[in-house]
Write a protein that holds these residues in place. Structure first.
Motif, PDB file in Angstrom:
ATOM      1  N   LEU A  69      -8.495  -2.338  -9.109  1.00  0.00           N
ATOM      2  CA  LEU A  69      -9.650  -2.368  -8.205  1.00  0.00           C
ATOM      3  C   LEU A  69     -10.514  -3.593  -8.479  1.00  0.00           C
ATOM      4  N   MET A  70     -10.728  -3.899  -9.718  1.00  0.00           N
ATOM      5  CA  MET A  70     -11.544  -5.056 -10.056  1.00  0.00           C
ATOM      6  C   MET A  70     -10.824  -6.357  -9.724  1.00  0.00           C
ATOM      7  N   TYR A  71      -9.491  -6.353  -9.848  1.00  0.00           N
ATOM      8  CA  TYR A  71      -8.720  -7.564  -9.568  1.00  0.00           C
ATOM      9  C   TYR A  71      -8.701  -7.884  -8.076  1.00  0.00           C
ATOM     10  N   VAL A  72      -8.629  -6.850  -7.205  1.00  0.00           N
ATOM     11  CA  VAL A  72      -8.511  -7.075  -5.755  1.00  0.00           C
ATOM     12  C   VAL A  72      -9.835  -6.805  -5.051  1.00  0.00           C
ATOM     13  N   GLN A  73     -10.959  -6.830  -5.765  1.00  0.00           N
ATOM     14  CA  GLN A  73     -12.217  -6.366  -5.186  1.00  0.00           C
ATOM     15  C   GLN A  73     -12.628  -7.136  -3.936  1.00  0.00           C
ATOM     16  N   GLY A  74     -12.140  -8.360  -3.774  1.00  0.00           N
ATOM     17  CA  GLY A  74     -12.484  -9.108  -2.572  1.00  0.00           C
ATOM     18  C   GLY A  74     -11.692  -8.695  -1.346  1.00  0.00           C
ATOM     19  N   ASP A  75     -10.583  -7.959  -1.536  1.00  0.00           N
ATOM     20  CA  ASP A  75      -9.744  -7.486  -0.429  1.00  0.00           C
ATOM     21  C   ASP A  75     -10.238  -6.100  -0.039  1.00  0.00           C
ATOM     22  N   ASP A 110      -9.638  -3.968   2.419  1.00  0.00           N
ATOM     23  CA  ASP A 110      -8.681  -2.935   2.792  1.00  0.00           C
ATOM     24  C   ASP A 110      -7.980  -2.378   1.564  1.00  0.00           C
ATOM     25  N   MET A 111      -7.499  -3.274   0.694  1.00  0.00           N
ATOM     26  CA  MET A 111      -6.820  -2.824  -0.514  1.00  0.00           C
ATOM     27  C   MET A 111      -7.783  -2.076  -1.424  1.00  0.00           C
ATOM     28  N   ARG A 112      -9.006  -2.549  -1.512  1.00  0.00           N
ATOM     29  CA  ARG A 112     -10.003  -1.886  -2.349  1.00  0.00           C
ATOM     30  C   ARG A 112     -10.273  -0.466  -1.861  1.00  0.00           C
ATOM     31  N   ASP A 113     -10.358  -0.288  -0.548  1.00  0.00           N
ATOM     32  CA  ASP A 113     -10.592   1.049   0.000  1.00  0.00           C
ATOM     33  C   ASP A 113      -9.442   1.989  -0.330  1.00  0.00           C
ATOM     34  N   ARG A 114      -8.202   1.473  -0.281  1.00  0.00           N
ATOM     35  CA  ARG A 114      -7.051   2.322  -0.611  1.00  0.00           C
ATOM     36  C   ARG A 114      -7.076   2.733  -2.080  1.00  0.00           C
ATOM     37  N   ILE A 136       0.819  -1.203   0.000  1.00  0.00           N
ATOM     38  CA  ILE A 136       0.000   0.000   0.000  1.00  0.00           C
ATOM     39  C   ILE A 136       0.857   1.259   0.000  1.00  0.00           C
ATOM     40  N   ARG A 137       1.960   1.266   0.753  1.00  0.00           N
ATOM     41  CA  ARG A 137       2.787   2.467   0.811  1.00  0.00           C
ATOM     42  C   ARG A 137       3.411   2.775  -0.543  1.00  0.00           C
ATOM     43  N   GLN A 163     -19.472  -1.644  -5.796  1.00  0.00           N
ATOM     44  CA  GLN A 163     -19.530  -0.747  -4.649  1.00  0.00           C
ATOM     45  C   GLN A 163     -18.321   0.188  -4.643  1.00  0.00           C
ATOM     46  N   GLY A 164     -17.136  -0.364  -4.941  1.00  0.00           N
ATOM     47  CA  GLY A 164     -15.946   0.469  -4.964  1.00  0.00           C
ATOM     48  C   GLY A 164     -16.015   1.551  -6.021  1.00  0.00           C
TER      49      GLY A 164
END
Length: 683
Positions: A184-190, A192-196, A158-159, A230-231
């Motif tokens: 975003l679509m690839y990590v949509q199940g994560d 925390d990562m999606r929010d970032r 994330i950093r 949603q994201g």
């Protein structure tokens, strides 16, 4: 060392997850280590000679090595000179990394080979080192490294991703948006990562709106089912909100019905409300008048409700009321009522009173609208709803009456408690306590024995306004049996709510109405009990002594004295912490213990106290006193600045509402322009 030296940067780098734009650059040249090749020893000095295009890579590599310092001062030079070493031994020089002093070279567009080598080098590093490398490259502020940072858009650290996004905010932001949406679509199940990623996309402002809308339109539903929809909707809402009134107005005017509804749904959960003006509500009014699509109508109505939460827009919001009211007879009636409950415009009170009378399905929200308009001519509908056959309607009506002061509701509230409607008990008790209803005592005392501790605390607080010596004496035995005995064996805790609240209000009854016997009882408890209960008994005992000097003097010392503290922590009073509930209960004693100074002190609290809660309690106490001499102070309180956001306008400007009710009780007509809780217009 020679150019064939094998180091970390020379390892093969997997590029399967890289973006398409980065894959092309990743295989152009064999991996090259710009730090290790070539080295030459010169006595006590070592010089690193780099090809010109590798200067940026040297900065990135230096940032990954703790023993390399970067010097950005000095004139531009073609290479990087090493600092002094501590030895003359060539073998040591050949096996140890020298202290490098990196001097910035002339800024130039790097070649494809340089970019490719830099991609491979950074990809081979550990996450922390990659972050430092990206940061060092970002700080150079040069052009030509888009491909390197495009690879960084695939970061799972994330950093590092934050640094990469920072680069693209200043350099070709349009190149980063689509890869970020892909990620975003690839990590949509994560989550925390999606929010970032959502936060990163929102930082691109208006540029992200069109790509997001296009993706929402064109992607198969199955590709968005894991959280991507949603994201993307969150990105859309954040971008629209953050781009100013002009972008918001354009979006509201031109957005397709489904995106207007998506924006409304996500926006409803956002705490911040974007700045708007009269044009915004004109746009919404036009959509409500021209659109027949149910999604557009619902979206516009929900957006009206959200924007109406701002404290500075009552007159502006009212311009959209006629357009909203048109939908009270259509399929979107429920959302129209919801919007009107937030707007709080008295022009619709008659229509909503009719709906509350004839439509059980819409009665719940129609009552909300009636309560929030503040139209006292329509309060009869709230009182009638206390006898509604539906338990949820009775409970909601009791709750709304407890938030506002509706004198005519007392008989229906007593009847509600007598019939044992548990769902409405707490709201009905709170309303009777605020109204200081003289006929409530027998019902409240009968209810005390069969209620839970939470309701018992509310009952004791309501009874405090009507208490007497007989009640105080009976409460001593009630405390011993109901609270103190179970506390000693651990079945009831007096250290935390609700047992603490019930204990406090019972102590206050004994202190206020128990006379010498009550004070002796409190003194015994203070000596016997330890912890929070003992401290509370001692504080209430001292309070009872101060009440001997008059309620007005006590209020002045406790609320306006120099020892005032934060509301949530109580106050330090003569070395003891006076519980917040005890301080609030002093206001309940008006008017039955009012002395000559009480009204003057209440007026001073209403106009000067720093805490809004004290000002609100003072306004309600003046309402109970019904003294015409308090009219000037109540008029001034109509300008009280405190605004509390909440699900109903009943929560907003609470001091103004209480002051307005006090004036109305004294026969003074309150202008809806002065009390901005209500609409600027009256029917």
């Amino acid at each position: 060392m020679d150019e064939g030296h094998s180091c970390l940067a020379a390892r093969e780098v997997p590029v399967a997850a890289f973006s398409r734009a980065a894959r092309r650059a990743a295989h152009i040249v064999p991996p090259v280590c710009p730090v290790c090749s070539p080295w030459t020893g010169r006595g006590t000095r070592a010089v690193v000679r780099l090809r010109p295009g590798f200067v940026a890579l040297a900065f990135a590599a230096a940032a990954c090595a703790p023993d390399v310092s970067v010097d950005r001062s000095g004139p531009p030079g073609p290479g990087i000179e090493a600092g002094e070493t501590a030895t003359d031994d060539p073998d040591v020089l050949a096996t140890s990394r020298p202290e490098l002093v990196l001097k910035p070279a002339r800024a130039s567009i790097p070649s494809e080979e340089d970019v490719s080598a830099l991609i491979r080098h950074i990809a081979s590093l550990e996450p922390a080192s990659r972050h430092r490398a990206y940061q060092a490259l970002l700080e150079r502020g040069e052009r030509g490294y888009d491909e390197v940072f495009l690879v960084g858009l695939n970061e799972d650290d994330i950093r590092s991703l934050e640094v990469v996004v920072a680069y693209f905010r200043d350099h070709h932001p349009d190149r980063a948006i689509e890869p970020l949406i892909d990620l975003l679509m690839y990590v949509q199940g994560d989550r925390d990562m999606r929010d970032r990623i959502v936060e990163a996309l929102q930082g691109f402002g208006a540029a992200v709106i069109a790509p997001v809308v296009s993706r929402l339109e064109n992607e198969p539903a199955s590709h968005l089912a894991g959280g991507a929809r949603q994201g993307l909707e969150e990105v859309l809402a954040g971008a629209v909100d953050g781009c100013g009134k002009e972008v918001l107005d354009r979006f509201l005017d031109r957005a397709r019905p489904e995106w207007l509804l998506a924006y409304a749904k996500v926006g409803a959960a956002r705490k911040a409300v974007p700045p708007v003006d009269a044009e915004t509500f004109r746009v919404l009014a036009r959509r409500l008048e021209r659109d027949s699509d149910a999604r557009a109508v619902e979206g516009a109505l929900r957006i009206v409700a959200r924007l109406a939460r701002r404290p500075d827009l009552p007159r502006t919001v009212s311009r959209v009321v006629p357009a909203v009211a048109r939908h009270l007879d259509g399929a979107s009636r429920r959302w129209a009522l919801y919007a009107l409950a937030m707007v709080a415009d008295a022009r619709v009170s008659r229509k909503c009173a009719d709906l509350a009378a004839r439509s059980p399905r819409d009665r719940f929200w129609a009552l909300q609208v009636l309560a929030t308009t503040g139209d006292s001519r329509r309060m009869g509908a709230l009182v009638r709803a206390l006898d509604d056959p539906a338990a949820d309607i009775r409970a909601e009506a009791a709750f709304l009456v407890s938030l506002d002061l509706v004198p005519g509701a007392a008989p229906a509230l007593r009847r509600l408690l007598r019939d044992g409607d548990g769902a409405a008990d707490r709201s009905a008790v709170a309303a009777l306590g605020r109204l200081r209803d003289p006929g409530a005592r027998p019902i409240l005392e009968a209810l005390l024995e069969r209620s839970s501790l939470e309701v018992q605390a509310d009952i004791l607080r309501a009874l405090l306004a009507r208490g007497d010596a007989e009640l105080a004496a009976s409460l001593q035995g009630w405390m011993d049996i109901t609270l103190l005995a179970p506390a000693r064996v651990g079945t009831v805790s007096l250290e935390a709510r609700p047992g603490r609240d019930a204990f406090l209000y019972a102590l206050l009854h004994v202190a206020v109405d128990g006379g010498e016997g009550g004070r002796a009882y409190l003194s015994r408890l203070a000596g016997e009990l330890g912890g929070e209960a003992g401290r509370m008994a001692a504080a209430v005992l001292e309070l009872s002594r101060w009440l001997g000097q008059g309620l007005g003097t006590t209020l002045e010392r406790v609320v306006l004295g120099e020892t005032i503290g934060r509301e949530e922590a109580g106050v330090q009073w003569r070395g003891r912490e006076l519980p917040l509930g005890a301080r609030e209960s002093l206001f309940l004693l008006c008017p039955r213990r009012a002395d000559a100074r009480t009204r003057e002190v209440l007026e001073a609290i209403l106009l000067r106290a720093p805490g809004y809660r004290d000002r609100l309690l003072a306004a309600e106490a003046l309402y109970a006193l019904e003294d015409p001499a308090s009219i000037p102070a109540l008029r001034r309180a109509l300008g009280d600045p405190y605004f509390r956001d909440g699900p109903y306008p009943l929560y907003r400007f609470p001091v103004r509402r209480a002051a307005a009710r006090g004036l109305e009780k004294l026969g003074v007509r309150v202008s809806r322009h002065a009390d901005r809780t209500y609409s600027a217009y009256s029917p």
